[in-house]
Design a protein around this motif. Sequence first.
Motif, PDB file in Angstrom:
ATOM      1  N   PHE A 455       0.823  -1.209   0.000  1.00  0.00           N
ATOM      2  CA  PHE A 455       0.000   0.000   0.000  1.00  0.00           C
ATOM      3  C   PHE A 455       0.860   1.263   0.000  1.00  0.00           C
ATOM      4  O   PHE A 455       0.510   2.260  -0.636  1.00  0.00           O
ATOM      5  N   ALA A 456       1.989   1.227   0.706  1.00  0.00           N
ATOM      6  CA  ALA A 456       2.882   2.389   0.732  1.00  0.00           C
ATOM      7  C   ALA A 456       3.405   2.703  -0.666  1.00  0.00           C
ATOM      8  O   ALA A 456       3.573   3.881  -1.034  1.00  0.00           O
ATOM      9  N   PHE A 457       3.655   1.668  -1.452  1.00  0.00           N
ATOM     10  CA  PHE A 457       4.113   1.861  -2.834  1.00  0.00           C
ATOM     11  C   PHE A 457       3.084   2.668  -3.623  1.00  0.00           C
ATOM     12  O   PHE A 457       3.435   3.623  -4.327  1.00  0.00           O
ATOM     13  N   PHE A 458       1.796   2.305  -3.507  1.00  0.00           N
ATOM     14  CA  PHE A 458       0.760   3.022  -4.237  1.00  0.00           C
ATOM     15  C   PHE A 458       0.567   4.443  -3.696  1.00  0.00           C
ATOM     16  O   PHE A 458       0.246   5.358  -4.454  1.00  0.00           O
ATOM     17  N   VAL A 459       0.760   4.616  -2.398  1.00  0.00           N
ATOM     18  CA  VAL A 459       0.689   5.968  -1.835  1.00  0.00           C
ATOM     19  C   VAL A 459       1.761   6.861  -2.450  1.00  0.00           C
ATOM     20  O   VAL A 459       1.516   8.030  -2.792  1.00  0.00           O
ATOM     21  N   GLY A 460       2.966   6.303  -2.629  1.00  0.00           N
ATOM     22  CA  GLY A 460       4.035   7.065  -3.259  1.00  0.00           C
ATOM     23  C   GLY A 460       3.715   7.416  -4.702  1.00  0.00           C
ATOM     24  O   GLY A 460       3.923   8.559  -5.139  1.00  0.00           O
ATOM     25  N   ILE A 461       3.174   6.449  -5.451  1.00  0.00           N
ATOM     26  CA  ILE A 461       2.822   6.678  -6.855  1.00  0.00           C
ATOM     27  C   ILE A 461       1.759   7.764  -6.969  1.00  0.00           C
ATOM     28  O   ILE A 461       1.856   8.679  -7.805  1.00  0.00           O
ATOM     29  N   MET A 462       0.725   7.682  -6.139  1.00  0.00           N
ATOM     30  CA  MET A 462      -0.396   8.622  -6.285  1.00  0.00           C
ATOM     31  C   MET A 462       0.005  10.025  -5.827  1.00  0.00           C
ATOM     32  O   MET A 462      -0.532  11.020  -6.340  1.00  0.00           O
TER      33      MET A 462
END
Length: 502
Positions: A455-462
């Motif tokens: 989830f942290a990965f997607f938070v960084g992307i968004m």
Amino acid sequence: MAGGFGIESSKKGVEYPGKVTSYVLVTCIVAAMGGLIFGYDIGISGGVTSMAPFLIKFFPSVYHKEALDKSTNQYCKFDNFYLTMFTSSLYLAALVASFFASWVTRKLGTKGIHDAWWVDLFCRSSHQCLCSSHLDAHCGSHFVRYWRWFLHPEMAPYKHRGSLNIVFQLSITIGIFVANLVNYFTQNIKGGEGWRYSLGGAMVPAAFIFFSALCLPNTPNSMLERGDKEKARAMLRRIRGVSDKEIEAEFNDLLAASEASKLVKHPWRNLRKRHYRPHLVMAVLIPFFQQLTGINVVMFYAPVLFKTIGFGDNASLGSAVITGIVNMMSTFVSIYGTDKWGRRFLFLEGGIQMFIFQGLVAGFIGWKFGLTGQVTDLPKWYAIILVVFICVYVSAFAWSWGPLGWLVPSEIFPLEIRSAGQSIVASVNMFMTFLVAQLFLSMLCHLKFGLFIFFAFFVGIMTVYIHLFLPETKNIPIEEMSRVWREHWFWKHYVPEVTTDV
């Protein structure tokens, strides 16, 4: 170009007169109460599914793994397809309702949704849950929730649109907090029937929503859509609190946009046109990313999550109450700051904060539980620090992606594609909510603490995506919103200075 297409205007940066009248304030607050039942549904699910009497009655295999089988990996104790369906199936119904909402709002107006669907709200609340022995009544009315979210941006003065819209998100957080509180006290009811009272409690917000809806008006836009020009003018004058002369410019722009929108026979097909590309992209990606923040891990399954990482029954529900309080109180930051600091600032700050603390949660859980999920001694200080990390993460979501994930999509669509655009936003949101709710416990079992890194990965992307592609929409009238796309470094290649086709 009022309304975002086919109407040339030289009034770049026009400011319409108006103030926050008591009528608008009361209307927005009452409309926001639609979030209560949605928040209650979110909060109640995870608490009920962690109660032993509920598991014994409906999911005995899960109870056996959780309470009796000490060999099961701690991460996998609640991994059960049917258990997650109990929570996630609610959002499949909401997904279907979202598609119908577009047609109803165009044909009947925003108030027409209430007239057509109040039976669904009141009768399909949780009365059956109070008395039933089957899992066939876990429901609410997200159709009405959609209608109330739709109402805010059209009623509120543009300079206060953000704050008044986020009152809706506040009501969701209140619903979550109340649900966590109800779960905390009902778990100890003698006879193991507390889960019935938790689920049946949804009757209270359902009844409140139904009766409050009787007082809500149609918006000027929806009146114009149905040809009621004089009623629309009178309503605009009432909600702005100024004279006929002072609303003339805004009313003429609304009227022009409405007349042009009536020429659009296929708003869904229109969304595919090049000059609506930024609207369509935002309608899909903002709700998509919102549900991949991982917030549902905490809000849906907070008691299950805390129980999984070693908290006892009372402690897990108590920790869920704490996160519910943090979620509710942090929303006030967004109410204060969204029209003061801007949408982009809160999006970016919240994204960075969520990224950091989700990584810390992953590290802390991995440190103590490793890959086996087994731990013999969980120090009190460790539990406190972990709850603090989760609360800081929740607070970031509550003043950024939580409210803004609904606010920004609600204010970017011109009138002629608004109903279709809003349906896409709601549908993507509900589909992703269903997907995350259904897969979370299985992903926790397989990815273990790595789920939080996922989830942290997607938070960084968004967060990077918002930085690059979202223009600031603060203090921009909806009728003038097209200019933020024309002035953006990337989207200006898609949105021409003057668009002539419809």
